[in-house]
Design a protein around this motif. Structure first.
Motif, mmCIF file in Angstrom:
data_model
loop_
_atom_site.group_PDB
_atom_site.id
_atom_site.type_symbol
_atom_site.label_atom_id
_atom_site.label_comp_id
_atom_site.label_asym_id
_atom_site.label_seq_id
_atom_site.Cartn_x
_atom_site.Cartn_y
_atom_site.Cartn_z
ATOM 1 N N GLN A 97 0.853 -1.345 -0.071
ATOM 2 C CA GLN A 97 -0.119 0.194 -0.013
ATOM 3 C C GLN A 97 0.916 1.383 0.106
ATOM 4 O O GLN A 97 0.255 2.251 -0.308
ATOM 5 C CB GLN A 97 -1.063 0.057 1.230
ATOM 6 C CG GLN A 97 -0.240 0.314 2.499
ATOM 7 C CD GLN A 97 0.527 -0.570 3.070
ATOM 8 O OE1 GLN A 97 0.827 -1.703 2.863
ATOM 9 N NE2 GLN A 97 0.557 -0.249 4.698
ATOM 10 N N GLY A 98 2.041 1.173 0.139
ATOM 11 C CA GLY A 98 2.884 2.404 0.159
ATOM 12 C C GLY A 98 3.218 2.845 1.361
ATOM 13 O O GLY A 98 2.783 2.691 2.147
ATOM 14 N N THR A 99 4.626 3.276 1.450
ATOM 15 C CA THR A 99 5.136 4.004 2.631
ATOM 16 C C THR A 99 5.488 5.600 2.013
ATOM 17 O O THR A 99 6.325 5.453 1.246
ATOM 18 C CB THR A 99 6.319 3.360 3.291
ATOM 19 O OG1 THR A 99 5.935 2.101 3.906
ATOM 20 C CG2 THR A 99 6.964 4.243 4.316
ATOM 21 N N LYS A 100 5.157 6.333 2.734
ATOM 22 C CA LYS A 100 5.480 7.858 2.293
ATOM 23 C C LYS A 100 6.671 8.435 3.139
ATOM 24 O O LYS A 100 6.521 8.309 4.542
ATOM 25 C CB LYS A 100 4.195 8.804 2.546
ATOM 26 C CG LYS A 100 4.687 10.234 2.141
ATOM 27 C CD LYS A 100 3.468 11.083 2.348
ATOM 28 C CE LYS A 100 3.545 12.563 1.727
ATOM 29 N NZ LYS A 100 2.504 13.372 1.960
ATOM 30 N N VAL A 101 7.829 8.600 2.827
ATOM 31 C CA VAL A 101 8.853 9.222 3.486
ATOM 32 C C VAL A 101 8.813 10.785 3.239
ATOM 33 O O VAL A 101 8.886 11.105 1.991
ATOM 34 C CB VAL A 101 10.331 8.798 3.022
ATOM 35 C CG1 VAL A 101 11.272 9.415 3.757
ATOM 36 C CG2 VAL A 101 10.295 7.239 2.980
ATOM 37 N N GLU A 102 8.430 11.473 4.411
ATOM 38 C CA GLU A 102 8.336 12.836 4.406
ATOM 39 C C GLU A 102 9.238 13.594 5.098
ATOM 40 O O GLU A 102 9.852 13.047 6.053
ATOM 41 C CB GLU A 102 6.774 13.153 4.721
ATOM 42 C CG GLU A 102 6.735 12.904 6.259
ATOM 43 C CD GLU A 102 5.317 13.262 6.958
ATOM 44 O OE1 GLU A 102 4.302 13.717 5.922
ATOM 45 O OE2 GLU A 102 5.141 13.675 7.979
ATOM 46 N N ILE A 103 9.490 15.027 4.549
ATOM 47 C CA ILE A 103 10.394 15.707 5.489
ATOM 48 C C ILE A 103 9.764 16.134 6.802
ATOM 49 O O ILE A 103 8.685 16.573 6.997
ATOM 50 C CB ILE A 103 10.780 17.141 4.725
ATOM 51 C CG1 ILE A 103 11.381 16.542 3.323
ATOM 52 C CG2 ILE A 103 11.887 17.939 5.711
ATOM 53 C CD1 ILE A 103 11.730 17.806 2.446
#
Lengths: 123, 108
Positions: free
Chosen positions: B101-107
């Motif tokens: 389902q995805g992993t979001k890598v955010e700042i």
């Protein structure tokens, strides 16, 4: 350089039809299996359909089987996706993607992707 | 059908930090797992195949590991261009393709 350029997306009413195309260049198209992957707005990736290099074998996700037909014209280096009886839930960006040659029954991935074409199904 | 579960859903990190993303399969997929990166408005890009092989042109800060049911994508030191969504993927029986389902890598 491998390039995949999709076209044919647009706005269509529920129950309507649309044909997507993917023009391939930079590789010997006729020797590679290809596929379509879609992504609904704000959602993840969903595999839609695949076709072997010769075009004789096709596969479909359960969600589209019977409504969508994948095909290819190796003389034109072009992949197609004929979509019929479209539903609101088919709204997505549709990506054309290339498989590497060494894929097996249980091991495959897409090494190159097109930029996608947006299909919107709405009344 | 094999289900791929990615964790966490979102990872908040600063540039220079190490990112560790997980993908767990509902049954063994041997080492047959790929990872993709997707930036907003762009197509996915292949990063890793066969669990640990970097695709052509992928920087060495990206590495993959694992086999069986547990896999990890590691970004050793985040660059500004690495903030994106990452998906794992596998195929079985010719016609069953699965994405996590995805992993979001955010700042942070």
């Amino acid at each position: 350089e491998v390039q995949l350029l999709e076209s044919g997306g647009g706005l269509v009413q529920p129950g309507g039809s649309l044909r997507l195309s993917c023009a391939a260049s930079g590789f010997t198209f006729s020797t590679y299996a290809m596929g379509w992957v879609r992504q609904a707005p704000g959602k993840g990736l969903e595999w839609v359909s695949g076709i072997r290099d010769s075009g004789t074998t096709t596969t479909y996700a359960d969600s589209v089987r019977g409504r969508i037909t994948i095909s290819r014209d190796n003389s034109k280096n072009t992949l197609y996706l004929q979509m019929n009886t479209l539903r609101v839930e088919d709204t997505a960006v549709y990506y054309c993607a290339k498989e590497p040659q060494y894929c097996t029954r249980n091991n495959c991935f897409f090494d190159f992707w097109g930029q996608g074409t947006l299909v919107t199904v709405s009344s | 059908e094999i289900v791929l579960t990615q964790s966490p859903a979102t990872l908040s990190l600063s540039p220079g930090e190490r990112a560790t993303l997980s993908c767990r399969a509902s049954q063994s997929v041997s080492s047959y797992l790929a990872w993709y990166q997707q930036k907003p408005g762009q197509a996915p890009r292949l990063l890793i195949y066969d669990a640990s092989n970097r695709a052509t042109g992928i920087p060495g800060r990206f590495s993959g590991s694992g086999s069986g049911t547990d896999f990890t994508l590691t970004i050793s030191s985040l660059e500004p261009e690495d903030f994106a969504v990452y998906y794992c993927q596998q195929r079985s029986n010719w016609d069953t393709w699965t994405f996590g389902q995805g992993t979001k890598v955010e700042i942070k």
